[in-house]
Design a protein around this motif. Structure first.
Motif, short mmCIF file in Angstrom:
data_model
loop_
_atom_site.label_atom_id
_atom_site.label_comp_id
_atom_site.label_asym_id
_atom_site.label_seq_id
_atom_site.Cartn_x
_atom_site.Cartn_y
_atom_site.Cartn_z
N ILE A 281 61.90 6.92 51.60
CA ILE A 281 60.78 7.83 51.88
C ILE A 281 59.46 7.11 51.65
N LEU A 282 59.36 6.41 50.52
CA LEU A 282 58.13 5.66 50.24
C LEU A 282 57.83 4.66 51.35
N GLU A 283 58.83 3.93 51.76
CA GLU A 283 58.65 2.90 52.79
C GLU A 283 58.25 3.52 54.13
N LEU A 284 58.96 4.56 54.53
CA LEU A 284 58.73 5.15 55.85
C LEU A 284 57.49 6.04 55.93
N GLU A 285 57.21 6.74 54.86
CA GLU A 285 56.11 7.71 54.87
C GLU A 285 54.80 7.16 54.31
N TYR A 286 54.90 6.21 53.40
CA TYR A 286 53.70 5.80 52.66
C TYR A 286 53.44 4.29 52.66
N GLU A 287 54.13 3.57 53.52
CA GLU A 287 53.94 2.12 53.56
C GLU A 287 52.47 1.82 53.85
N GLY A 288 51.90 0.95 53.04
CA GLY A 288 50.53 0.55 53.24
C GLY A 288 49.50 1.47 52.59
N THR A 289 49.96 2.54 51.94
CA THR A 289 49.02 3.43 51.25
C THR A 289 49.20 3.27 49.75
N LYS A 290 48.19 3.66 49.02
CA LYS A 290 48.28 3.59 47.55
C LYS A 290 47.96 4.92 46.95
#
Length: 68
Positions: free
Chosen positions: A59-68
């Motif tokens: 989920i982190l990789e697909l939904e939030y990749e590149g965000t902090k």
């Protein structure tokens, strides 16, 4: 006869994870996190926790990749 769709580690819960997931329209990856976290004490222990973590990482990789 055992029920492969509703095994005892789900039916003993007040709300089965599948029912909760369906009624709340929860996406597949998040639904798997709920499923594995819900059953870990009554089925596969640490293995289910590791599976839940893997789905959280997805989920982190697909939904939030590149965000902090």
């Amino acid at each position: 006869m055992k029920d492969p769709i509703n095994p005892i580690y789900y039916t003993e819960m007040k709300i089965a994870p599948s029912e909760y997931i369906w009624k709340n329209n929860i996406p597949y990856l998040e639904g798997n996190v709920i499923k594995y976290i819900s059953r870990h004490k009554n089925k596969n222990g640490a293995e289910d926790i590791k599976k839940a973590i893997k789905y959280c990482e997805m989920i982190l990789e697909l939904e939030y990749e590149g965000t902090k």
